[in-house]
Design a protein around this motif. Structure first.
Motif, mmCIF file in Angstrom:
data_model
loop_
_atom_site.group_PDB
_atom_site.id
_atom_site.type_symbol
_atom_site.label_atom_id
_atom_site.label_comp_id
_atom_site.label_asym_id
_atom_site.label_seq_id
_atom_site.Cartn_x
_atom_site.Cartn_y
_atom_site.Cartn_z
ATOM 1 N N ARG A 1 -7.036 -4.877 -3.582
ATOM 2 C CA ARG A 1 -6.099 -4.068 -2.790
ATOM 3 C C ARG A 1 -5.369 -4.891 -1.733
ATOM 4 O O ARG A 1 -4.301 -4.492 -1.261
ATOM 5 C CB ARG A 1 -6.826 -2.894 -2.137
ATOM 6 C CG ARG A 1 -7.905 -3.311 -1.147
ATOM 7 C CD ARG A 1 -8.801 -2.133 -0.759
ATOM 8 N NE ARG A 1 -9.854 -2.531 0.166
ATOM 9 C CZ ARG A 1 -10.998 -3.104 -0.215
ATOM 10 N NH1 ARG A 1 -11.228 -3.354 -1.482
ATOM 11 N NH2 ARG A 1 -11.904 -3.431 0.680
ATOM 12 N N HIS A 2 -5.922 -6.034 -1.345
ATOM 13 C CA HIS A 2 -5.287 -6.852 -0.310
ATOM 14 C C HIS A 2 -4.456 -7.995 -0.894
ATOM 15 O O HIS A 2 -3.960 -8.836 -0.137
ATOM 16 C CB HIS A 2 -6.354 -7.434 0.622
ATOM 17 C CG HIS A 2 -7.120 -6.410 1.382
ATOM 18 N ND1 HIS A 2 -6.535 -5.562 2.294
ATOM 19 C CD2 HIS A 2 -8.445 -6.075 1.348
ATOM 20 C CE1 HIS A 2 -7.460 -4.755 2.809
ATOM 21 N NE2 HIS A 2 -8.613 -5.044 2.252
ATOM 22 N N ARG B 1 -5.503 2.675 5.247
ATOM 23 C CA ARG B 1 -5.353 3.168 3.864
ATOM 24 C C ARG B 1 -6.089 4.491 3.668
ATOM 25 O O ARG B 1 -5.565 5.445 3.088
ATOM 26 C CB ARG B 1 -5.921 2.145 2.866
ATOM 27 C CG ARG B 1 -4.980 1.092 2.381
ATOM 28 C CD ARG B 1 -5.699 0.137 1.435
ATOM 29 N NE ARG B 1 -6.209 0.806 0.245
ATOM 30 C CZ ARG B 1 -5.574 0.866 -0.923
ATOM 31 N NH1 ARG B 1 -4.383 0.300 -1.060
ATOM 32 N NH2 ARG B 1 -6.122 1.488 -1.954
ATOM 33 N N GLU B 2 -7.312 4.545 4.146
ATOM 34 C CA GLU B 2 -8.148 5.712 3.908
ATOM 35 C C GLU B 2 -7.737 6.892 4.787
ATOM 36 O O GLU B 2 -7.627 8.028 4.312
ATOM 37 C CB GLU B 2 -9.607 5.355 4.144
ATOM 38 C CG GLU B 2 -10.154 4.343 3.138
ATOM 39 C CD GLU B 2 -11.545 3.853 3.490
ATOM 40 O OE1 GLU B 2 -12.158 4.443 4.404
ATOM 41 O OE2 GLU B 2 -12.015 2.893 2.861
ATOM 42 N N HIS C 1 0.837 -1.205 0.000
ATOM 43 C CA HIS C 1 0.000 0.000 0.000
ATOM 44 C C HIS C 1 0.871 1.255 0.000
ATOM 45 O O HIS C 1 0.537 2.259 -0.651
ATOM 46 C CB HIS C 1 -0.931 -0.021 1.209
ATOM 47 C CG HIS C 1 -1.749 -1.274 1.307
ATOM 48 N ND1 HIS C 1 -2.859 -1.506 0.527
ATOM 49 C CD2 HIS C 1 -1.596 -2.381 2.080
ATOM 50 C CE1 HIS C 1 -3.360 -2.695 0.815
ATOM 51 N NE2 HIS C 1 -2.616 -3.243 1.762
ATOM 52 N N ASP D 1 -7.880 -1.348 5.654
ATOM 53 C CA ASP D 1 -8.722 -0.405 4.918
ATOM 54 C C ASP D 1 -8.850 0.928 5.655
ATOM 55 O O ASP D 1 -8.783 2.004 5.041
ATOM 56 C CB ASP D 1 -10.110 -1.001 4.691
ATOM 57 C CG ASP D 1 -10.136 -1.994 3.549
ATOM 58 O OD1 ASP D 1 -9.208 -1.967 2.711
ATOM 59 O OD2 ASP D 1 -11.076 -2.807 3.484
ATOM 60 N N ARG E 1 -10.539 2.684 -1.784
ATOM 61 C CA ARG E 1 -10.667 1.238 -1.915
ATOM 62 C C ARG E 1 -10.687 0.871 -3.396
ATOM 63 O O ARG E 1 -11.209 1.612 -4.222
ATOM 64 C CB ARG E 1 -11.951 0.753 -1.249
ATOM 65 C CG ARG E 1 -11.972 0.973 0.250
ATOM 66 C CD ARG E 1 -13.093 0.205 0.903
ATOM 67 N NE ARG E 1 -13.125 0.443 2.340
ATOM 68 C CZ ARG E 1 -13.837 -0.281 3.204
ATOM 69 N NH1 ARG E 1 -14.575 -1.297 2.756
ATOM 70 N NH2 ARG E 1 -13.814 -0.013 4.478
#
Length: 426
Positions: free
Chosen positions: A196-197, A184-185, A122, A181, A192
């Motif tokens: 992504r994972h 990330r945000e 990420h 998540d 998203r």
């Protein structure tokens, strides 16, 4: 080329990446190693500066080793350890973010990671640079040729079931998906997106580069792996210069001993395990070195012909022992194989049964003796075979020769230079 290397886990998960950083520096690149704080000394020994991340779940694992429950497969203890993991990783995410954005890793042209610092791909997405998955165990890329190494699964499954078993790597997404998540945000400002994972996919949906830090003579690259996967060979550090004086004197005092150690694993009864080991070597009349590690062996007393050491310099010691009895960790297995020594593997959990079967299939070890079935009689029988069977000894010698001919860490750096051609050696 500035390379941000991010790894997490026990020593076996960190040491190969110290070797990678050392090789990168020797080839004129700028490596930055982000790893648990406790390994700063290991990195410094090899001239590698550590960008520390919080030890996080390693502290919980330390506590679990105290009673042996979680590390030897106790279900209740393992579930409790798993529940504590998401919160423990929050600090690691914060540390990794600071290293990659404003700290020593800022401006990196590529991120190399072992999958256990889940922040790494990420952060590479945020920086707009490639993320390279680097593995000491081939447990991410599915194949029809063997089952997922993360658990002790039956051998001889149909190819379609072997391939399906790799869905076990979805477990981190299930456990940590919400935490990742949210981070990330809130911390990275990343939206998203599908996949992504999945560290095997780039943000654009293409296959991500994978480096397998294992010898092709130990795990032959399956025919159904994609071209994005490269098996480089092991990533070894250069040998230390001298054995500790006590070990050197012991080796000189008699026949080559057997080395017995279970690394960072600790069963529920380390004293009982040590008693089993001592009974087995006494019954065979062989000398022994017990590597006590993080508590896996706690001998009450040591008979003549046996010594105990906490840390073992594998690169120097293994060529001088007659055989190696160990838990089947990826690092110890690779070191023993490279040294050309017969092995007896006594696995606990996770990938250790995989390595035990692999060494047996290669002819360098008898069938593995699981820890739950360990007894003086079983261990003595396996060790007798490893020591006396000339075919086992010859296979171990030949395998060691082939592994030592490889330059795994050099091949890995060459692959990184091809991936980031503008960052070739300055």
């Amino acid at each position: 080329m500035k390379v941000l290397i991010m790894t997490f886990g026990t020593r076996g998960d960190v040491q190969p990446f110290v070797a990678l950083a050392r090789e990168l520096r020797g080839r004129g690149h700028e490596p930055v190693l982000a790893a648990p704080r406790r390994f700063a000394g290991l990195a410094a020994e090899h001239g590698v500066a550590l960008a520390p991340v919080d030890d996080g779940p390693l502290r919980s694992m330390d506590a679990a080793r105290g009673d042996g429950g979680a590390m030897s497969g106790g279900l209740r203890a393992r579930l409790a350890l798993a529940r504590s993991m998401p919160a423990a990783f929050a600090r690691i995410f914060d540390d990794a973010t600071a290293i990659a954005t404003t700290g020593p890793g800022a401006g990196a042209g590529v991120v190399v990671h072992n999958g256990q610092i889940m922040a790494a791909p990420h952060l590479a997405e945020l920086l707009g640079v490639p993320a390279v998955l680097a593995l000491t165990l081939p447990m991410y890329v599915p194949t029809r040729e063997f089952p997922w190494p993360g658990l002790s699964l039956p051998v001889g499954l149909p190819g379609v079931l072997n391939r399906a078993s790799f869905r076990g790597m979805k477990a981190p997404e299930v456990m940590f998906g919400r935490v990742v998540d949210r981070w990330r945000e809130q911390a990275l400002g990343l939206a998203r997106r599908r996949g992504r994972h999945d560290p095997l996919r780039t943000p654009q949906g293409r296959p991500a580069p994978v480096l397998n830090a294992v010898s092709r003579h130990v795990v032959r690259p399956p025919a159904d792996w994609p071209p994005s996967v490269t098996t480089t060979g092991y990533w070894f550090l250069p040998a230390a210069t001298d054995l500790p004086a006590e070990l050197a004197a012991f080796l000189a005092a008699g026949e080559p001993p057997v080395l017995v150690g279970f690394g960072s694993m600790a069963g529920p009864d380390p004293a009982g395990t040590a008693a089993v080991v001592l009974a087995a070597v006494a019954g065979l009349g062989v000398r022994a070195i017990l590597a006590t590690g993080w508590g896996g062996l706690r001998p009450d007393r040591l008979p003549e012909g046996v010594i105990a050491v906490e840390q073992v310099p594998h690169d120097l010691l293994l060529p001088h022992v007659a055989a190696v009895v160990h838990h089947g960790g990826a690092g110890t297995t690779g070191a023993a194989a490279a040294a050309g020594r017969p092995q007896v593997i006594c696995p606990f959990v996770a990938d250790q049964p995989f390595w035990g079967r692999r060494m047996h299939d290669l002819g360098v070890a008898p069938p593995p003796v699981p820890q739950r079935r360990l007894s003086a009689e079983r261990l003595a029988a396996a060790l007798r075979l490893a020591l006396s069977d000339t075919a086992v000894g010859a296979a171990a010698t030949e395998l060691g020769h082939r592994i030592r001919e490889e330059d795994g860490v050099g091949a890995a750096v060459t692959q990184l230079e091809r991936l980031v051609p503008d960052g070739a050696s300055r």
